[in-house]
Every structure is written in structure tokens, then in C-alpha cells.
Design a protein around this motif. Structure first.
Motif, PDB file in Angstrom:
ATOM      1  N   VAL A 138       0.824  -1.212   0.000  1.00 50.37           N
ATOM      2  CA  VAL A 138       0.000   0.000   0.000  1.00 50.37           C
ATOM      3  C   VAL A 138       0.859   1.263   0.000  1.00 50.37           C
ATOM      4  N   GLU A 139       1.848   1.322   0.903  1.00 48.97           N
ATOM      5  CA  GLU A 139       2.651   2.539   1.020  1.00 48.97           C
ATOM      6  C   GLU A 139       3.761   2.603  -0.031  1.00 48.97           C
ATOM      7  N   GLU A 140       4.591   1.558  -0.121  1.00 46.33           N
ATOM      8  CA  GLU A 140       5.739   1.587  -1.032  1.00 46.33           C
ATOM      9  C   GLU A 140       5.318   1.470  -2.498  1.00 46.33           C
ATOM     10  N   GLN A 141       4.450   0.488  -2.808  1.00 43.94           N
ATOM     11  CA  GLN A 141       4.090   0.232  -4.199  1.00 43.94           C
ATOM     12  C   GLN A 141       2.820   0.947  -4.640  1.00 43.94           C
ATOM     13  N   LYS A 142       2.166   1.639  -3.717  1.00 44.90           N
ATOM     14  CA  LYS A 142       0.974   2.451  -4.018  1.00 44.90           C
ATOM     15  C   LYS A 142      -0.197   1.633  -4.548  1.00 44.90           C
TER      16      LYS A 142
ATOM     17  N   PRO B  51      -3.784   0.262  -4.166  1.00 45.21           N
ATOM     18  CA  PRO B  51      -4.924   0.680  -3.339  1.00 45.21           C
ATOM     19  C   PRO B  51      -5.242  -0.368  -2.264  1.00 45.21           C
TER      20      PRO B  51
END
Length: 142
Positions: A28-32, A34
């Protein structure tokens, strides 16, 4: 295996907090990716693996689905290239074999294909998009 590494196997009810923390950080945070795409109803049906460092911090995770798929493999960026992912993968494959599975398969991000090849997986089929990231289907006979 890194002797400071401990891998715990268990149900979602037991390992959810630690597995979610790693998956949130990586996917979620690093690879974006959803968050709505990251969480699914399969988690409660899977065997989960969570790797912990010497301080007891969760640094990696993966899951084995009832049909022999391995998924949601994630290692924190600070713990990569130290054998964490390989140990999680090996333990999940051993569990699959002990459950009578003849093979395991997974959908690998294209950047991780060499990692899975080193562990004996072979590409099957063409590239495809999943969550906006190129993937390839891979399998391994146990």
C-alpha cells in the motif's frame, strides 16, 4: 537461513496484525497499491507465514492458499536481500508438500521473477497486469 530470523506459521486470526503491517508498508505505502485491492476474503482461509528479526519485529510475510497458490509475499525494504523472502517461501512450500500438494504456483511481480527462478519456479504464459504492476504466472513441482 539467517539465524536471527524466526518464521512463524499460523492462521490469520493469530498473525493478522503483523502480516497486515508488513503488507501495508510494502504494497500500500511503497508500491501504491490501493488498500481495497490488497485485502480479500481469502486471508481467513490461508496459512500465513510471518518472519521476525532478532528484536521480534515483523519484517516479512506470505500466505499459502488452500489450492496451492502462494501469495502476498512481502519483505520490508530494510530487510531485503538477506534471505527473508527465501525462508518464508521455503517454509510455505514445505507446508504445501506436507499437505499433499504436488505443485505450487504464484503470480510474481516481474521484478521478482529472478528471485522465484532461483527458488525453482518456472514462468508460465505471458505478462499480465495486476494492480497496475506487470506480473507473470510461475509454478514449481514439489
Amino acid at each position: 537461513m539467517n539465524t536471527n530470523l524466526q518464521v512463524k506459521l499460523g492462521e490469520w486470526s493469530e498473525l493478522q496484525a503483523d502480516a497486515q503491517a508488513v503488507r501495508t508498508a510494502v504494497f500500500v505505502e511503497e508500491q501504491k497499491i490501493p488498500a481495497a485491492l490488497e485485502w480479500d476474503a481469502m486471508d481467513v482461509q490461508c496459512l500465513h507465514a510471518v518472519a521476525y528479526d532478532a528484536q521480534g519485529k515483523a519484517i516479512g510475510t506470505g500466505r499459502l492458499l488452500p489450492d496451492g497458490h502462494i501469495g502476498r509475499m512481502a519483505v520490508l525494504s530494510t530487510a531485503r536481500n538477506c534471505g527473508v523472502g527465501a525462508e518464508i517461501l521455503r517454509q510455505l512450500m514445505a507446508q504445501a508438500k506436507s499437505r499433499g500438494m504436488q505443485a505450487v504456483q504464484l503470480n510474481a511481480q516481474i521484478s521478482a521473477e529472478p528471485f522465484y527462478q532461483r527458488e525453482g519456479f518456472h514462468r508460465e504464459g505471458d505478462l499480465f497486469m495486476e494492480a497496475g504492476i506487470e506480473h507473470v504466472h510461475m509454478n514449481k513441482t514439489l
